[in-house]
Design a protein around this motif. Sequence first.
Motif, short mmCIF file in Angstrom:
data_model
loop_
_atom_site.label_atom_id
_atom_site.label_comp_id
_atom_site.label_asym_id
_atom_site.label_seq_id
_atom_site.Cartn_x
_atom_site.Cartn_y
_atom_site.Cartn_z
N ALA A 147 -0.76 9.38 16.16
CA ALA A 147 0.64 10.48 15.78
C ALA A 147 0.21 11.33 15.35
CB ALA A 147 0.89 9.83 14.37
N LEU A 148 -0.60 12.42 15.05
CA LEU A 148 -1.12 14.38 14.95
C LEU A 148 -0.75 14.48 15.87
CD1 LEU A 148 -0.03 16.57 13.32
CD2 LEU A 148 -2.72 16.20 12.97
N GLY A 149 -1.01 14.00 17.23
CA GLY A 149 -2.15 14.37 18.45
C GLY A 149 -0.40 14.63 19.50
N ILE A 150 -0.03 13.16 19.04
CA ILE A 150 1.37 13.10 20.01
C ILE A 150 2.49 14.26 19.51
CG2 ILE A 150 3.77 11.39 20.02
CD1 ILE A 150 2.09 9.26 20.03
N ALA A 167 -3.45 13.01 27.62
CA ALA A 167 -3.00 14.23 27.31
C ALA A 167 -3.29 14.21 25.82
CB ALA A 167 -1.19 14.13 27.07
N VAL A 168 -2.90 13.09 24.24
CA VAL A 168 -3.35 12.60 23.19
C VAL A 168 -5.12 13.12 22.97
CG1 VAL A 168 -2.83 10.99 21.42
CG2 VAL A 168 -1.45 11.44 23.25
N HIS A 169 -6.15 12.57 23.92
CA HIS A 169 -7.07 12.11 23.71
C HIS A 169 -8.11 13.15 23.36
CE1 HIS A 169 -7.53 8.78 26.85
NE2 HIS A 169 -6.50 8.18 25.76
N SER A 170 -7.52 14.60 23.85
CA SER A 170 -8.59 15.44 23.35
C SER A 170 -7.82 16.51 21.62
CB SER A 170 -7.78 16.75 24.03
OG SER A 170 -6.33 17.91 23.84
N HIS A 171 -6.72 15.63 21.08
CA HIS A 171 -6.04 16.23 20.25
C HIS A 171 -6.93 15.02 19.24
CE1 HIS A 171 -3.17 19.25 20.70
NE2 HIS A 171 -2.85 18.72 21.30
N TYR A 172 -7.26 14.18 19.93
CA TYR A 172 -7.40 13.20 19.10
C TYR A 172 -9.55 13.47 19.13
CZ TYR A 172 -8.18 8.12 17.36
OH TYR A 172 -8.74 6.49 16.33
N ALA A 173 -9.44 13.67 19.43
CA ALA A 173 -11.12 13.49 19.53
C ALA A 173 -11.53 15.10 18.78
CB ALA A 173 -12.15 14.15 20.99
N PHE A 174 -10.70 16.13 18.27
CA PHE A 174 -10.72 17.33 17.63
C PHE A 174 -10.51 16.52 16.21
CE2 PHE A 174 -9.05 20.36 15.01
CZ PHE A 174 -9.55 21.59 14.94
N LEU A 175 -9.55 16.03 16.05
CA LEU A 175 -8.97 15.56 14.45
C LEU A 175 -10.10 14.45 13.73
CD1 LEU A 175 -5.43 15.28 14.89
CD2 LEU A 175 -6.78 16.99 13.79
N ASP A 203 -17.61 4.44 19.00
CA ASP A 203 -15.71 3.78 19.57
C ASP A 203 -16.00 4.79 20.35
OD1 ASP A 203 -16.35 1.62 18.28
OD2 ASP A 203 -15.62 1.96 16.99
N ALA A 204 -15.32 4.03 21.74
CA ALA A 204 -14.80 4.89 22.74
C ALA A 204 -13.06 6.21 22.06
CB ALA A 204 -14.53 4.28 23.62
N ILE A 205 -12.58 7.33 22.38
CA ILE A 205 -11.75 7.67 21.79
C ILE A 205 -10.58 7.09 22.48
CG2 ILE A 205 -10.23 9.67 22.08
CD1 ILE A 205 -12.50 11.18 21.00
N GLU A 206 -10.58 6.67 23.88
CA GLU A 206 -9.30 6.10 24.52
C GLU A 206 -9.10 4.83 24.28
OE1 GLU A 206 -12.99 7.09 25.81
OE2 GLU A 206 -12.21 8.95 26.55
N THR A 207 -10.04 4.17 24.06
CA THR A 207 -10.14 2.54 23.33
C THR A 207 -8.76 2.69 21.78
OG1 THR A 207 -11.56 1.97 23.76
CG2 THR A 207 -10.73 0.12 22.23
N ALA A 208 -9.41 3.59 21.11
CA ALA A 208 -8.97 3.86 19.99
C ALA A 208 -7.27 4.06 19.98
CB ALA A 208 -9.63 5.16 19.32
N VAL A 209 -6.94 5.38 20.84
CA VAL A 209 -5.30 5.68 21.35
C VAL A 209 -4.87 5.48 21.86
CG1 VAL A 209 -4.75 7.72 22.60
CG2 VAL A 209 -6.22 8.27 21.58
N ARG A 210 -5.10 4.00 23.08
CA ARG A 210 -4.67 2.86 23.32
C ARG A 210 -3.78 2.08 22.41
NH1 ARG A 210 -8.31 1.58 26.61
NH2 ARG A 210 -9.28 -0.61 25.25
N LYS A 211 -5.02 1.39 21.49
CA LYS A 211 -4.74 0.70 20.39
C LYS A 211 -3.48 0.81 19.52
CE LYS A 211 -9.20 -1.47 20.25
NZ LYS A 211 -10.22 -2.19 19.26
N ASN A 212 -3.47 2.04 19.22
CA ASN A 212 -2.54 2.81 18.83
C ASN A 212 -1.09 2.85 19.37
OD1 ASN A 212 -3.68 3.61 15.54
ND2 ASN A 212 -5.72 4.78 17.00
#
Length: 873
Positions: free
Chosen positions: A696-699, A711-719, A733-742
């Motif tokens: 949510a914060l990445g979006i 575009a959300v992946h870099s924010h998710y990785a930083f957080l 756990d892959a960041i791409e998978t986590a973002v896709r599920k959310n």
Amino acid sequence: MPKKTPLEIRDEPEKRADERPFFSYIPEKKGFFLDLLLKALFFRIKLDLEFTKTLKKIEKSGIVIFVNKYKSTFDILFYHTRLRHEKLPYPVVGFDYRFVFLQPLRRIIKGALFYVRHLYKYRRLPSPYATHFYKNCLISGQSGMVSLIEEKGFYRRLVQSRTDPVDYLIEMQKTINEPVYLVPQIILYDKTPPSKHLSMTDLLFGTKERPGRIRRLYMILKNPKKIVIEAAEPLNLREYLQRSDIRELSHKNQVASLRRHLLEQINRQRQSITGPALKSRDEIIEEVLTHSEMQKTIVSYAAENQKPVHAAQKEAAGQLDEIASNYNQKIIRLFDIVLGWTMKMLFDGMVIDFDGLNRVKQQSKNGPIILVPCHKSHLDYLILSYVFYHNNMPPPHIAAGKNLSFWPLGPIFRGGGAFFLRRSFKGDPLYPKIFSAYIYKILDEGFQVEFFIEGGRSRTGKLLAPKIGFLQLLWEAFLKSNWNDMCFVPVYIGYDRVLEEKAYIHELGGGKKTPENLKNIFKARKLLRKKYGKIYINFENPFSLKEYLHRMDIDFSKLSRDEQKETCYRYGEKIVSAINSQSVITPYAIVAGALLNCSRKRIYYKQLMETLETYMNYLVNRRTKLADTLFIDRQSTIDYVMETFVANKYIDRSAPHKNAFPPPNPIIKVHDSKRPHLEFYKNNGVIHFIPGAYTALGILALDAFQFQASAVHSHYAFLRDYFQLEFVFDPDDAIETAVRKNIKAFIDDAILMPHSVMPDTYNLTSSGYRKLQLFAEFLAPYFDSYWVVLNFFIRYTNKSIFDIKDPIKKIQNMGTRMYKRQEITRAEGLSRINYKNGVSFFTQHGLINPETDREKLDYFVEKTQLYMHLLAH
């Protein structure tokens, strides 16, 4: 001439089972008084639920043969009577059993005539093997029982050439298509671990494992509820014979191999209930100290420190005496009584994952089991032992801090299986070697071990980052052993409310920890006046260390010390992440989260309910484990939690219109001074919201109503990296998978809409922005805490953090001033533990001296301000 197999020996043509009056057949009708007697003896004994499930699963798949270790008429009559009543497969024929006294008079006469006629005709007594009586009974749909050990059984099989029932079953399986299921089973009259020393009672009346008739009858009449009936995993004989390693064996060796396998299964099942043979504390200590490797260590230590060997021996003995438990069944029974009463007084019951518990029990037969629960309360030390004891499993040995070894509880805890360790092994080169040798010894004896991977109790409500010292000792013990495997079992132990809540809030605010002593135990008696809701216990699937090392291609011995620590830390993260995945969202956690994340001034009840609905939708979408009360009657449960918070003066509730009663949409106000209390409750379930909060914060950081998921992946990785010490996730756990599920969860709740044409592109809905803020708010107090830490670095730009005396205390004082000046706005952000984690994170990332590391400081300041600005909207 080659010896004939059991199925090639034939005296007469095959007949139906009931036409052969052999006495190894249990008749359906045994007489009114005998049936009454058997029911009176057997019906008070409880059947294991897993045992009955197993029988139901296999009854229609093949022929069921019950297998016990020792020949026992009692066993077969018990299973025949009880299982028949439960409408399950039950034994009707017993291989090499004789039930003359059970037969009707007519069948006895018929049998006697049959034996005389056969003897006259063939010059030998009839055999149920040669006439295929057993085979006909089994093929006709009946079940049987085979005993692996009987008096003079070995002599009869090898010297007198009597038919071996195991041999017979193998031959029979080779001639039929239907699989034969062998069900190894045990009847335990006492769960006490076996002793290596026989008492006079054992000599006169038989051991507890194999009691004589008098002792068995006495134990049945005295306390039938203590008798344990269990079965090991059924063996499909057809599949067993088709295994490549078994198929290559000669027939004789196949029989021996099957017998060994069944005996091993029964012995392992027994040990999974009683634990290994119990040695005295002095015996364990002596075996550790007199081991050749330990003697070399002590001599080497004496030489290095210029001490006499006898002085080093005394020091080692003293350290081991400080560590070792004194596992005692009488103390365990006392714990059971006291803890049972305490549970009823304090809690409304336990919600236990019995399927997971059964998986742990099955795995315990394959090697050492390491139980790794989370640690939220002092009760955690006792909970698993209590659950295991009541579910026919031996209580584990428990690693406890030395601070709990005070008199009189220290000796009592030792009796319950606790062994004590120092908080730090530094400064004493002998102690870690003594401790490591003791751990290896109790695991090698066959005991299960329980330790808390977080190191100490979590004061925040969420799990802490793993401490790897003990974990590394366990790895080293496994690698030098000949054990088949070592399995780690992540365990979640959660509470609606914890007993130590007030003490934790006091410590988070900078107060001193209350020491564990007898005086404070007496003070704690007032806790018995309150109820603390339910206890939740869940078990993750066991982690095989052997499989992990193989899959990751890790040769631990060839790694450097730092690489070993890094490898263990990653494994620790996987364990903590697995515990988190089993955590339960309680009503208290979700209501506290909604109260804190809504407007910080006033909250309308309707607004609160809408927020709760958003959170519930997310949790259900992510298949999170929820407390049963959130399903049964959610509205009443939420209202009850609100009433509790009002009674504890965490919140106020008032009507918007004074004359309206009941208030249609009450206003709720959270007391600023009580926000840390609510934060503690929120943190018990916060881990399940954090992936949504990162997304949510990445979006929100993209500042666009249309965006691409990539575009959300870099924010998710930083957080995820920024808060790595606050929230632990599986490093694989892959960041791409986590973002896709959310994103999928947000789409299901109408927060986002996928673009109709452009792939990987989403639009923010009209209500989506507000809901994303509700998720992002879960991170707000942590940003406040870390912002205080960064301000501390800015304030002391000319000094290294390691040169400043008591930096955490100075950060606390700075945080209080910033809160008063409204530079940070959340009281729950004034957390000593958050400050410590912030300092650790920044120093680990190279921010040690702000003056020389100015670029790193500016980077973190810029990033933190960006996200705090988004949260302020």
